[in-house]
Motif scaffolding. Structure first.
Motif, PDB file in Angstrom:
ATOM      1  N   ALA A 116      -7.251  -6.722  -5.433  1.00 40.46           N
ATOM      2  CA  ALA A 116      -5.874  -6.491  -5.881  1.00 40.46           C
ATOM      3  C   ALA A 116      -5.622  -4.992  -5.935  1.00 40.46           C
ATOM      4  O   ALA A 116      -6.539  -4.175  -5.787  1.00 40.46           O
ATOM      5  CB  ALA A 116      -5.635  -7.118  -7.248  1.00 40.46           C
ATOM      6  N   SER A 117      -4.374  -4.630  -6.133  1.00 40.34           N
ATOM      7  CA  SER A 117      -4.018  -3.217  -6.209  1.00 40.34           C
ATOM      8  C   SER A 117      -4.747  -2.554  -7.369  1.00 40.34           C
ATOM      9  O   SER A 117      -4.775  -3.080  -8.480  1.00 40.34           O
ATOM     10  CB  SER A 117      -2.502  -3.076  -6.406  1.00 40.34           C
ATOM     11  N   HIS A 118      -5.376  -1.415  -7.114  1.00 44.84           N
ATOM     12  CA  HIS A 118      -6.092  -0.697  -8.165  1.00 44.84           C
ATOM     13  C   HIS A 118      -5.128  -0.083  -9.173  1.00 44.84           C
ATOM     14  O   HIS A 118      -5.555   0.416 -10.211  1.00 44.84           O
ATOM     15  CB  HIS A 118      -6.980   0.386  -7.551  1.00 44.84           C
ATOM     16  N   ASN A 119      -3.856  -0.101  -8.855  1.00 39.51           N
ATOM     17  CA  ASN A 119      -2.872   0.484  -9.757  1.00 39.51           C
ATOM     18  C   ASN A 119      -2.315  -0.539 -10.745  1.00 39.51           C
ATOM     19  O   ASN A 119      -1.530  -0.196 -11.612  1.00 39.51           O
ATOM     20  CB  ASN A 119      -1.711   1.081  -8.944  1.00 39.51           C
ATOM     21  N   MET A 120      -2.692  -1.825 -10.608  1.00 41.44           N
ATOM     22  CA  MET A 120      -2.189  -2.870 -11.486  1.00 41.44           C
ATOM     23  C   MET A 120      -3.355  -3.514 -12.228  1.00 41.44           C
ATOM     24  O   MET A 120      -4.335  -3.938 -11.614  1.00 41.44           O
ATOM     25  CB  MET A 120      -1.417  -3.936 -10.683  1.00 41.44           C
ATOM     26  N   SER A 141       0.831  -1.202   0.000  1.00 42.33           N
ATOM     27  CA  SER A 141       0.000   0.000   0.000  1.00 42.33           C
ATOM     28  C   SER A 141       0.869   1.257   0.000  1.00 42.33           C
ATOM     29  O   SER A 141       0.580   2.222  -0.720  1.00 42.33           O
ATOM     30  CB  SER A 141      -0.917  -0.019   1.217  1.00 42.33           C
ATOM     31  N   GLU A 142       1.938   1.238   0.783  1.00 43.63           N
ATOM     32  CA  GLU A 142       2.836   2.387   0.821  1.00 43.63           C
ATOM     33  C   GLU A 142       3.531   2.581  -0.519  1.00 43.63           C
ATOM     34  O   GLU A 142       3.709   3.716  -0.983  1.00 43.63           O
ATOM     35  CB  GLU A 142       3.866   2.172   1.936  1.00 43.63           C
ATOM     36  N   SER A 175       0.608  -8.229 -17.000  1.00 42.70           N
ATOM     37  CA  SER A 175       0.301  -7.204 -16.005  1.00 42.70           C
ATOM     38  C   SER A 175       0.890  -5.867 -16.457  1.00 42.70           C
ATOM     39  O   SER A 175       2.054  -5.801 -16.863  1.00 42.70           O
ATOM     40  CB  SER A 175       0.882  -7.592 -14.643  1.00 42.70           C
ATOM     41  N   VAL A 176       0.083  -4.830 -16.395  1.00 39.82           N
ATOM     42  CA  VAL A 176       0.515  -3.484 -16.788  1.00 39.82           C
ATOM     43  C   VAL A 176      -0.025  -2.513 -15.745  1.00 39.82           C
ATOM     44  O   VAL A 176      -1.182  -2.621 -15.325  1.00 39.82           O
ATOM     45  CB  VAL A 176      -0.005  -3.104 -18.190  1.00 39.82           C
ATOM     46  N   ASP A 177       0.808  -1.553 -15.322  1.00 38.56           N
ATOM     47  CA  ASP A 177       0.324  -0.618 -14.313  1.00 38.56           C
ATOM     48  C   ASP A 177      -0.565   0.446 -14.946  1.00 38.56           C
ATOM     49  O   ASP A 177      -0.555   0.671 -16.153  1.00 38.56           O
ATOM     50  CB  ASP A 177       1.473  -0.003 -13.512  1.00 38.56           C
TER      51      ASP A 177
END
Length: 712
Positions: free
Chosen positions: A589-593, A96-97, A613-615
């Motif tokens: 999952a991370s919303h940034n990935m 998260s950080e 996987s793409v950011d």
């Protein structure tokens, strides 16, 4: 049966046997289920004292009616469980950080674009370029400059008759007088193959390095090549237009197959030798594609566009020499000596290499013929040891509204010293793996894909409510096509791939190979590729539908941990509903990935489902229409082919090979690519190999279970 040894809430004790006793190791282990009261008291004691001493363990043993050894094992398991929980919590916090810092970094870069330099009043240096891609751009520019240097060096060497490296040092001179248009001869270069350039698709170094001396084609040999190509063109046109008895309808699958006896009577060959190891493959197919004839001819004569048209078939292609340029504007009369390497999407099937002459001729207005034929020179310098192309090629006829009718003939001799793997033997020996039907079906699908680039409509499912512009669509399709090309190249059985087989998954095993990646389109470092191929008693179309359905993804995607995914953007790239590019977001999952995925299938039964996987910032760059060449991708996925076995119910069911029922089994190649280390000099360790081996093995088991074919 009760579960194994438990942790804090599991309720199962440790082994009742002392595992250090060799006699007890031979006995069956017994398990004891704790009661609710025992668990409650143990948990209460654990909160007060996670490490009880021997006296405390004896007291608990008397109070709870358990053996001291069980008390000891319970506390050991509980401490291990707590440690794992803390580590997971720490990992989530760090992730998260990290996401927060990345978002702040993006915001800072965006803010820098609007900063005004106090000295000149303009933007400060570096603010107009995204720092995230600077290193990728530099590597691409470096690769391009190296290629240009090799190309100019080879041109100069053709004039002086020997490699530049053999000349004494001279003063720099202007090269503007060199005829740079001769660059189409290729850039074979004098140096050995470069790792950097070998990994760049479309560059000369990604193709076999030929010695410069092999370009010494005499005028007499050029004349022989021209005559040989003209004769091959005459034979091809007769093959394209003839009917029975030269071509017969296969009673098994309805395809056009060559009657070899009629062929030998019609085209007697003086160089034909009966060799039991040589197999003839000949097939013909026809269909309509959505592209005009002139564009098709131009793409067929350009090796880079040829690879782009057939990414699942053509691994590499190169012009060795241009013997005749032809008429300016329509390529008629053009004659090229070429090299290509063909593939089946599995590490189990060897690639085929051809050196051949490609001749283009416009027969009449709106009608072209392109012939390919292998030519064996006196020095045997342009010949493949195990494959030879007999007169093959296609007839391209313009039709109204930008369509073309294609008639395709494939005719090759293949010498197989080693038989194909049993899984692919039927597909290869039937001629379907490299046959005309597969070429034409691939061409039809790719032409539809190119046509979708011109569509101005947008998707109804868009990322964050932002509708991609036409430039955004093209950028996304370009990014996805690069992902497909990378995936296809990563699972080939080319000589450039040194596969190592790991045991543990049927008789095929998991095949692994390692390469150092400096490609701007890949993460920089050491990449481990792993693949295996399996047979499933399910039709290739049903397998394709299973993989592309986002609802079934948790059944096979080991990395998703059972989480479902949601399609947040969708771009159609063909008439088939399964031919599309998707952007997926995994829940929890991370919303940034995000996951970029392309699925595609054609009438031959060949299909792909490829993802990476793409950011989020990279996806936004592509969606906005910017150049996606610098976005790193490491694709994984599935290549699906029909097994080539005749369908008992399809014989005689159709008069067209493109509509024959395909309800037999399928061949599936499962492949993953993993960045082992971002350090280019890192060494592969056993842990990485075991990880990817377990990853593929688990994926295969889950696929078979989901498709109800675990026993296959």
């Amino acid at each position: 049966m009760d579960s194994g040894s438990g942790g804090g809430g599991g309720g199962a004790s440790g082994d009742d046997q002392d595992v250090s006793d060799p006699h007890n190791q031979r006995k069956k282990k017994r398990y004891h289920r704790h009661t609710a009261r025992q668990i409650q008291e143990l948990e209460r004691m654990f909160k007060e004292c996670p490490h009880p001493d021997e006296k405390q363990r004896l007291q608990l043993s008397r109070d709870l009616g358990l053996e001291p050894r069980q008390i000891k094992f319970w506390f050991q398991n509980r401490r291990t469980q707590m440690k794992a929980q803390h580590e997971r919590a720490d990992n989530c916090a760090l992730r998260s950080e990290n996401d927060k810092i990345r978002c702040e970094n993006i915001a800072i870069r965006e803010a820098l674009k609007h900063v005004i330099c106090p000295s000149c009043g303009g933007p400060p240096m570096g603010s107009t370029e995204d720092i995230y891609f600077d290193e990728q751009k530099l590597r691409m520019d470096n690769a391009r400059l190296k290629e240009e240097l090799d190309r100019v060096s080879s041109i100069a060497a053709k004039y002086i008759g020997r490699p530049i490296s053999q000349l004494p040092p001279i003063q720099p001179v202007s090269v503007t007088s060199l005829e740079l248009s001769m660059g189409s001869f290729g850039a074979q270069g004098m140096a050995g193959p470069s790792l950097d350039l070998d990994l760049l698709p479309g560059t000369s170094s990604s193709l076999p390095t030929l010695p410069l001396q092999s370009f010494g084609i005499s005028d007499m040999e050029k004349s022989l090549m021209a005559e040989f190509s003209a004769n091959a063109m005459d034979e091809l046109i007769r093959l394209l237009q003839a009917g029975e008895p030269l071509w017969m309808r296969s009673p098994v699958d309805g395809r056009d197959v060559l009657n070899l006896e009629s062929y030998e009577r019609m085209f007697p060959r003086t160089d034909h030798l009966k060799n039991p190891d040589v197999r003839i493959e000949a097939s013909r197919d026809s269909g309509v594609v959505i592209m005009n004839g002139e564009t098709l001819v131009d793409m067929f004569m350009d090796p880079n566009k040829w690879v782009e048209l057939f990414p699942t078939l053509v691994l590499k292609a190169k012009i060795i020499d241009i013997l005749a340029s032809g008429v300016v504007g329509n390529r008629s009369g053009s004659l090229q000596l070429m090299y290509e390497e063909l593939q089946v999407l599995s590490p189990l099937v060897s690639t085929r290499e051809f050196y051949f002459l490609r001749y283009c001729q416009q027969l009449e207005q709106g009608l072209w013929a392109i012939s390919d034929v292998s030519f064996e020179s006196r020095q045997n310098q342009f010949s493949s040891p195990h494959s030879r192309r007999l007169p093959s090629g296609c007839l391209i006829q313009d039709m109204p509204n930008g369509y073309s009718k294609i008639t395709w003939v494939e005719h090759v001799e293949v010498e197989e010293k080693t038989p194909s793997h049993r899984l692919y033997r039927d597909l290869v020996n039937s001629g379907m793996a490299f046959g005309a039907e597969r070429w034409l079906a691939t061409l039809q699908r790719m032409c539809e894909r190119f046509a979708c680039l011109m569509v101005t409509g947008t998707s109804t499912r868009d990322l964050g409510g932002v509708i991609p512009s036409p430039d955004g669509r093209r950028s996304m399709m370009k990014l996805s096509q690069r992902m497909i090309n990378n995936f296809c190249a990563s699972i080939s059985a080319s000589n450039g791939h040194r596969w190592t087989t790991l045991s543990g998954l049927n008789d095929v095993g998991v095949r692994v190979t390692v390469h150092k990646s400096t490609d701007p389109g890949q993460p920089n470092g050491v990449v481990l590729s792993a693949a295996t191929s399996i047979w499933l008693p399910v039709s290739s179309q049903n397998v394709f539908n299973f993989f592309r359905d986002e609802r079934s993804r948790p059944q096979w995607d080991v990395l998703s941990n059972g989480n479902s995914v949601q399609e947040v953007a969708h771009i159609a790239n063909g008439s088939h509903p399964g031919n599309s590019i998707s952007i997926l977001r995994a829940f929890n999952a991370s919303h940034n990935m995000l996951i970029l995925q392309e699925s595609c299938t054609d009438s031959s039964g060949s299909s792909l489902v490829v993802y990476a996987s793409v950011d989020l910032p990279a996806i936004n760059i592509a969606m906005s229409g910017e150049d996606p060449s610098y976005i790193p991708l490491l694709p994984s996925g599935f290549a699906i082919l029909p097994d080539g076995r005749p369908d008992q119910g399809a014989a005689g069911a159709s008069t067209s090979s493109s509509t024959v029922s395909r309800s037999g089994g399928s061949l599936v190649t499962v492949a993953f690519q993993i960045l082992v280390s971002s350090l280019p000099n890192a060494k592969l360790n056993l842990e990485s190999v075991n990880t990817v081996n377990n990853l593929i093995s688990t994926t295969v088991q889950q696929i078979k279970a989901a498709l109800n074919c675990s026993g296959s």
